[in-house]
Design a protein around this motif. Sequence first.
Motif, PDB file in Angstrom:
ATOM      1  N   VAL A 276      19.188   1.521   1.115  1.00  0.00           N
ATOM      2  CA  VAL A 276      18.474   1.017  -0.062  1.00  0.00           C
ATOM      3  C   VAL A 276      17.371   0.055   0.373  1.00  0.00           C
ATOM      4  CG1 VAL A 276      18.680  -0.422  -2.134  1.00  0.00           C
ATOM      5  CG2 VAL A 276      20.387   1.348  -1.662  1.00  0.00           C
ATOM      6  N   HIS A 277      17.701  -0.854   1.286  1.00  0.00           N
ATOM      7  CA  HIS A 277      16.702  -1.821   1.748  1.00  0.00           C
ATOM      8  C   HIS A 277      15.603  -1.147   2.565  1.00  0.00           C
ATOM      9  CE1 HIS A 277      17.948  -5.839   0.438  1.00  0.00           C
ATOM     10  NE2 HIS A 277      19.147  -5.288   0.358  1.00  0.00           N
ATOM     11  N   SER A 278      15.946  -0.152   3.343  1.00  0.00           N
ATOM     12  CA  SER A 278      14.928   0.552   4.131  1.00  0.00           C
ATOM     13  C   SER A 278      13.915   1.243   3.230  1.00  0.00           C
ATOM     14  CB  SER A 278      15.582   1.591   5.050  1.00  0.00           C
ATOM     15  OG  SER A 278      16.440   0.961   5.964  1.00  0.00           O
ATOM     16  N   VAL A 279      14.396   1.965   2.238  1.00  0.00           N
ATOM     17  CA  VAL A 279      13.494   2.643   1.302  1.00  0.00           C
ATOM     18  C   VAL A 279      12.681   1.613   0.525  1.00  0.00           C
ATOM     19  CG1 VAL A 279      13.381   4.140  -0.736  1.00  0.00           C
ATOM     20  CG2 VAL A 279      14.939   4.697   1.129  1.00  0.00           C
ATOM     21  N   GLY A 280      13.318   0.530   0.124  1.00  0.00           N
ATOM     22  CA  GLY A 280      12.609  -0.525  -0.600  1.00  0.00           C
ATOM     23  C   GLY A 280      11.504  -1.152   0.221  1.00  0.00           C
ATOM     24  N   LEU A 281      11.778  -1.395   1.501  1.00  0.00           N
ATOM     25  CA  LEU A 281      10.766  -1.989   2.377  1.00  0.00           C
ATOM     26  C   LEU A 281       9.616  -1.025   2.638  1.00  0.00           C
ATOM     27  CD1 LEU A 281      13.082  -3.865   4.889  1.00  0.00           C
ATOM     28  CD2 LEU A 281      11.508  -4.898   3.234  1.00  0.00           C
ATOM     29  N   ILE A 282       9.926   0.249   2.800  1.00  0.00           N
ATOM     30  CA  ILE A 282       8.871   1.249   2.994  1.00  0.00           C
ATOM     31  C   ILE A 282       7.981   1.319   1.749  1.00  0.00           C
ATOM     32  CG2 ILE A 282       8.431   3.729   3.236  1.00  0.00           C
ATOM     33  CD1 ILE A 282      10.979   3.799   5.034  1.00  0.00           C
ATOM     34  N   TYR A 283       8.585   1.374   0.581  1.00  0.00           N
ATOM     35  CA  TYR A 283       7.827   1.432  -0.675  1.00  0.00           C
ATOM     36  C   TYR A 283       6.981   0.171  -0.846  1.00  0.00           C
ATOM     37  CZ  TYR A 283       6.880   2.440  -5.607  1.00  0.00           C
ATOM     38  OH  TYR A 283       6.269   2.718  -6.794  1.00  0.00           O
ATOM     39  N   LEU A 284       7.570  -0.974  -0.544  1.00  0.00           N
ATOM     40  CA  LEU A 284       6.870  -2.250  -0.657  1.00  0.00           C
ATOM     41  C   LEU A 284       5.668  -2.283   0.293  1.00  0.00           C
ATOM     42  CD1 LEU A 284       7.267  -4.933  -2.188  1.00  0.00           C
ATOM     43  CD2 LEU A 284       8.592  -5.737  -0.239  1.00  0.00           C
ATOM     44  N   SER A 285       5.864  -1.836   1.520  1.00  0.00           N
ATOM     45  CA  SER A 285       4.768  -1.809   2.496  1.00  0.00           C
ATOM     46  C   SER A 285       3.669  -0.848   2.073  1.00  0.00           C
ATOM     47  CB  SER A 285       5.304  -1.404   3.876  1.00  0.00           C
ATOM     48  OG  SER A 285       6.267  -2.320   4.310  1.00  0.00           O
ATOM     49  N   LEU A 286       4.055   0.353   1.633  1.00  0.00           N
ATOM     50  CA  LEU A 286       3.052   1.327   1.206  1.00  0.00           C
ATOM     51  C   LEU A 286       2.289   0.850  -0.028  1.00  0.00           C
ATOM     52  CD1 LEU A 286       4.949   4.705   1.741  1.00  0.00           C
ATOM     53  CD2 LEU A 286       3.072   3.759   3.104  1.00  0.00           C
ATOM     54  N   SER A 287       2.972   0.193  -0.953  1.00  0.00           N
ATOM     55  CA  SER A 287       2.282  -0.301  -2.144  1.00  0.00           C
ATOM     56  C   SER A 287       1.282  -1.390  -1.773  1.00  0.00           C
ATOM     57  CB  SER A 287       3.271  -0.799  -3.189  1.00  0.00           C
ATOM     58  OG  SER A 287       3.921  -1.963  -2.753  1.00  0.00           O
ATOM     59  N   HIS A 288       1.597  -2.194  -0.753  1.00  0.00           N
ATOM     60  CA  HIS A 288       0.646  -3.207  -0.306  1.00  0.00           C
ATOM     61  C   HIS A 288      -0.540  -2.566   0.415  1.00  0.00           C
ATOM     62  CE1 HIS A 288       3.409  -6.304  -1.517  1.00  0.00           C
ATOM     63  NE2 HIS A 288       2.543  -7.210  -1.153  1.00  0.00           N
ATOM     64  N   VAL A 289      -0.297  -1.522   1.179  1.00  0.00           N
ATOM     65  CA  VAL A 289      -1.384  -0.844   1.886  1.00  0.00           C
ATOM     66  C   VAL A 289      -2.334  -0.178   0.895  1.00  0.00           C
ATOM     67  CG1 VAL A 289      -1.912   1.115   3.401  1.00  0.00           C
ATOM     68  CG2 VAL A 289      -0.112  -0.499   4.027  1.00  0.00           C
TER      69      VAL A 289
END
Length: 194
Positions: A135-148
Amino acid sequence: MTTTSDFFWAIIGVLLTIGGTFLEAFVTSPSWLWQQENVAVHSLGVTYQIGAVLLVGCLGGKNAAAMSQIAYLALGLTLLPIFSEGGGIDYLKQPTFGYLLGFIPGGWLCGFLAFKALPKLELLAFSCLCGLLTVHSVGLIYLSLSHVFNGVATQGIILGDAVEKYSIQPFPGQLAVSCAVAVLSYLLRGLLFY
């Protein structure tokens, strides 16, 4: 292959996840001194939402966990304000949506691992930990992509601050809830004879 019990557990999973979204997790630390009669209650700073995802994985299996979280996301994105900050299609822009999206693979992995062997507390704790980390891995990936894709900051939050707010700070409380889920699912699977 999906069975009737998968649908049963999926319905339970949707209801538990919705309810868990709005219930804050607490622990008690009773006084071991006989003179004091107070029981101190401490907030973990998280809700039981992740616990519901993992509990359905441990009790219902991978298909039930994934179906329940797909239904939860579909309900929240289209019909009902069942997420912690509302709902609707605009929730895709929220920095926490990636964690909600991570419920699907996290619940699936937890359910997959929980039924690899006969229920043992260690196996269920490991499956909950793997689900939580997913859950945290997917959340961090989504968070990073949304910032990019949305520039330097999303919702006025710098990426490092967002990681701390949405992953680092809630992780200890979520880990405590996951441990409680492992114990509860071990007891319930013993009572349900599977």
